[in-house]
Structure formats: structure tokens, C-alpha cells
Design a protein around this motif. Structure first.
Motif, PDB file in Angstrom:
ATOM      1  N   GLN A 106      32.475  46.999   5.238  1.00 42.68           N
ATOM      2  CA  GLN A 106      31.062  46.807   5.677  1.00 42.68           C
ATOM      3  C   GLN A 106      30.315  47.583   6.445  1.00 42.68           C
ATOM      4  O   GLN A 106      29.000  47.758   6.326  1.00 42.68           O
ATOM      5  CB  GLN A 106      31.262  45.312   6.294  1.00 42.68           C
ATOM      6  CG  GLN A 106      31.556  44.305   5.274  1.00 42.68           C
ATOM      7  CD  GLN A 106      31.350  42.740   6.091  1.00 42.68           C
ATOM      8  OE1 GLN A 106      31.172  42.667   7.182  1.00 42.68           O
ATOM      9  NE2 GLN A 106      31.449  41.730   5.146  1.00 42.68           N
ATOM     10  N   GLU A 107      30.976  48.233   7.386  1.00 43.68           N
ATOM     11  CA  GLU A 107      30.439  49.371   8.140  1.00 43.68           C
ATOM     12  C   GLU A 107      29.862  50.509   7.092  1.00 43.68           C
ATOM     13  O   GLU A 107      28.804  51.076   7.311  1.00 43.68           O
ATOM     14  CB  GLU A 107      31.101  49.771   9.361  1.00 43.68           C
ATOM     15  CG  GLU A 107      30.706  50.892  10.207  1.00 43.68           C
ATOM     16  CD  GLU A 107      29.448  50.502  10.845  1.00 43.68           C
ATOM     17  OE1 GLU A 107      28.788  51.609  11.341  1.00 43.68           O
ATOM     18  OE2 GLU A 107      29.028  49.463  10.975  1.00 43.68           O
ATOM     19  N   MET A 108      30.776  50.881   6.295  1.00 42.09           N
ATOM     20  CA  MET A 108      30.089  51.990   5.350  1.00 42.09           C
ATOM     21  C   MET A 108      28.967  51.704   4.504  1.00 42.09           C
ATOM     22  O   MET A 108      28.159  52.243   4.609  1.00 42.09           O
ATOM     23  CB  MET A 108      31.492  52.352   4.587  1.00 42.09           C
ATOM     24  CG  MET A 108      31.249  53.384   3.728  1.00 42.09           C
ATOM     25  SD  MET A 108      32.323  53.792   2.382  1.00 42.09           S
ATOM     26  CE  MET A 108      32.510  52.403   1.289  1.00 42.09           C
ATOM     27  N   TYR A 109      28.977  50.427   4.073  1.00 38.85           N
ATOM     28  CA  TYR A 109      27.992  50.058   3.387  1.00 38.85           C
ATOM     29  C   TYR A 109      26.799  49.919   3.984  1.00 38.85           C
ATOM     30  O   TYR A 109      25.562  49.978   3.608  1.00 38.85           O
ATOM     31  CB  TYR A 109      28.268  48.681   2.444  1.00 38.85           C
ATOM     32  CG  TYR A 109      29.158  48.947   1.312  1.00 38.85           C
ATOM     33  CD1 TYR A 109      28.748  49.898   0.162  1.00 38.85           C
ATOM     34  CD2 TYR A 109      30.497  48.468   1.139  1.00 38.85           C
ATOM     35  CE1 TYR A 109      29.373  50.129  -0.887  1.00 38.85           C
ATOM     36  CE2 TYR A 109      31.058  48.725  -0.027  1.00 38.85           C
ATOM     37  CZ  TYR A 109      30.682  49.475  -1.006  1.00 38.85           C
ATOM     38  OH  TYR A 109      31.466  49.440  -1.977  1.00 38.85           O
ATOM     39  N   ARG A 110      26.848  49.516   5.299  1.00 42.46           N
ATOM     40  CA  ARG A 110      25.839  49.197   6.059  1.00 42.46           C
ATOM     41  C   ARG A 110      25.146  50.615   6.566  1.00 42.46           C
ATOM     42  O   ARG A 110      24.020  50.909   6.429  1.00 42.46           O
ATOM     43  CB  ARG A 110      26.084  48.824   7.700  1.00 42.46           C
ATOM     44  CG  ARG A 110      24.951  48.643   8.590  1.00 42.46           C
ATOM     45  CD  ARG A 110      25.391  48.120   9.822  1.00 42.46           C
ATOM     46  NE  ARG A 110      26.136  49.121  10.667  1.00 42.46           N
ATOM     47  CZ  ARG A 110      25.336  50.174  11.222  1.00 42.46           C
ATOM     48  NH1 ARG A 110      24.109  50.429  11.084  1.00 42.46           N
ATOM     49  NH2 ARG A 110      26.231  51.216  11.731  1.00 42.46           N
ATOM     50  N   LEU A 111      26.052  51.689   6.721  1.00 44.46           N
ATOM     51  CA  LEU A 111      25.491  53.032   6.872  1.00 44.46           C
ATOM     52  C   LEU A 111      24.971  53.443   5.606  1.00 44.46           C
ATOM     53  O   LEU A 111      23.630  54.221   5.747  1.00 44.46           O
ATOM     54  CB  LEU A 111      26.558  54.021   7.323  1.00 44.46           C
ATOM     55  CG  LEU A 111      27.153  53.855   8.708  1.00 44.46           C
ATOM     56  CD1 LEU A 111      28.475  54.588   9.016  1.00 44.46           C
ATOM     57  CD2 LEU A 111      26.122  54.083   9.761  1.00 44.46           C
ATOM     58  N   ILE A 112      25.169  53.322   4.464  1.00 43.23           N
ATOM     59  CA  ILE A 112      24.843  53.642   3.274  1.00 43.23           C
ATOM     60  C   ILE A 112      23.625  53.042   2.922  1.00 43.23           C
ATOM     61  O   ILE A 112      22.478  53.816   2.382  1.00 43.23           O
ATOM     62  CB  ILE A 112      25.811  53.442   2.010  1.00 43.23           C
ATOM     63  CG1 ILE A 112      26.880  54.279   2.105  1.00 43.23           C
ATOM     64  CG2 ILE A 112      25.204  53.480   0.806  1.00 43.23           C
ATOM     65  CD1 ILE A 112      28.233  54.042   1.011  1.00 43.23           C
ATOM     66  N   SER A 113      23.486  51.753   3.381  1.00 43.06           N
ATOM     67  CA  SER A 113      22.222  51.017   3.178  1.00 43.06           C
ATOM     68  C   SER A 113      20.937  51.894   3.773  1.00 43.06           C
ATOM     69  O   SER A 113      19.929  51.491   3.395  1.00 43.06           O
ATOM     70  CB  SER A 113      22.337  49.588   3.665  1.00 43.06           C
ATOM     71  OG  SER A 113      22.226  49.436   4.970  1.00 43.06           O
ATOM     72  N   GLN A 114      21.307  52.620   4.983  1.00 38.18           N
ATOM     73  CA  GLN A 114      20.235  53.302   5.660  1.00 38.18           C
ATOM     74  C   GLN A 114      19.768  54.491   4.909  1.00 38.18           C
ATOM     75  O   GLN A 114      19.129  55.089   5.493  1.00 38.18           O
ATOM     76  CB  GLN A 114      20.804  53.444   7.020  1.00 38.18           C
ATOM     77  CG  GLN A 114      20.824  52.022   7.728  1.00 38.18           C
ATOM     78  CD  GLN A 114      21.550  52.401   8.956  1.00 38.18           C
ATOM     79  OE1 GLN A 114      21.844  53.766   9.685  1.00 38.18           O
ATOM     80  NE2 GLN A 114      21.747  51.380   9.824  1.00 38.18           N
ATOM     81  N   LEU A 115      20.350  54.835   4.102  1.00 37.51           N
ATOM     82  CA  LEU A 115      20.063  56.394   3.334  1.00 37.51           C
ATOM     83  C   LEU A 115      18.891  56.032   2.349  1.00 37.51           C
ATOM     84  O   LEU A 115      18.380  55.070   2.090  1.00 37.51           O
ATOM     85  CB  LEU A 115      21.068  56.744   2.579  1.00 37.51           C
ATOM     86  CG  LEU A 115      22.693  57.047   3.156  1.00 37.51           C
ATOM     87  CD1 LEU A 115      23.682  57.181   2.102  1.00 37.51           C
ATOM     88  CD2 LEU A 115      22.456  58.367   4.263  1.00 37.51           C
TER      89      LEU A 115
END
Length: 165
Positions: A106-115
């Protein structure tokens, strides 16, 4: 192509690639309703474009391109949610059972969502183990440009996504 043949082909393609389509839509959706709208739009575009798919590329490459183009176009058309891009808490259907792994994903996807939209697409395809060549084919970049972008994206994710946002 006969209507029943097209329908059978469509259903097979969608069923075989459901996770790929879900992932792309999740990355561009702002909530569950938005996800449903995006997913329906992607399915409609796949249906419309199916007759013109020549098989020059893998079906998954064509689906990525169709899904990404649909999501980006949909996003531009409905830009009112621009600051709310993708809370991936809703992507729990894509994550593992293990609680710690779930949190990390979930943290990885949260960071990806900011790209940016294109960086998001590139890292998603890389996470799906697509080759640099396939990513280049979908995005229109050269293979070397894909490699450079991926290196920078991964570094940004390792650094916690911070980058003059």
C-alpha cells in the motif's frame, strides 16, 4: 468478424487480462465510483478497438496502451479531481494476505500514485514484468529512454517520492 465471435473473443481477452486492466484503472481512479467509470470506459474502448487489433504486438501491450490512453483521456476530461489522485487503500484486492507485506504494498502504491501519469504507467508495466521493449512500444519512448526513466522513478520511490511536488 461475426458478433458472437467478437463477443467471445472480447470476453476471453477481458477475463484473461482482468488484473492488468484493474491495476491501470486503480492507478488513475480517485475512488471506487471513479474506478468503475474508468473500467467501463476502458472496456468500451477495448470493444470498439478489437476489430482493428492486427496482432502486430502482444495483446497485453495493446491492452496496456488502450487502458492507459483511456485513463489519461478520462482524467483530462474530468480533471476536477486532479489533487485527489489515487488513494490506493482501495486496491486491497491486489495485495497479499500478509499484513506487513500488505502495508508495504500500500505504501508503494501510495508513492506510485504521486508520480506523473507517464511515470506511473512505466513503473506499473515494469512491476508487471514487462520488458523494456514492450514498455517502449506502449509509451512511444526508446528502450534507452525507458531504462533511464525507470532508474529515476525507482530512485524517487526509494527516496519516498519526494521531488518538488
Amino acid at each position: 468478424m461475426a458478433s458472437t465471435e467478437k463477443e467471445a473473443r472480447f470476453l476471453t481477452i477481458v477475463n484473461d487480462n482482468r488484473q492488468l486492466l484493474y491495476k491501470v484503472c486503480y492507478m488513475y481512479a480517485t475512488d471506487r465510483d471513479h474506478f468503475q467509470d474508468l473500467y467501463q470506459e476502458v472496456l468500451a474502448n477495448i470493444w470498439e478497438g478489437l476489430a482493428s487489433f492486427r496482432g502486430d504486438a502482444a495483446i497485453s501491450t495493446w491492452l496496456y496502451r488502450t487502458a492507459l490512453n483511456t485513463c489519461v483521456t478520462f482524467y483530462r476530461r474530468h480533471n476536477r479531481h486532479a489533487s485527489e489522485m489515487t488513494s490506493l487503500d482501495m486496491a486491497s484486492g491486489l495485495v497479499a494476505d500478509d499484513g506487513q507485506r500488505n502495508e508495504q504494498l500500500q505504501e508503494m502504491y501510495r508513492l506510485i500514485s504521486q508520480l506523473s501519469k507517464i511515470d506511473k504507467a512505466i513503473i506499473l508495466m515494469w512491476l508487471d514484468e514487462r520488458s523494456y521493449e514492450e514498455i517502449a512500444e506502449v509509451t512511444g519512448f526508446t528502450r534507452n529512454n525507458v531504462a533511464t526513466r525507470l532508474r529515476r522513478i525507482k530512485q524517487r520511490l526509494v527516496d519516498g517520492g519526494s521531488r518538488d511536488e
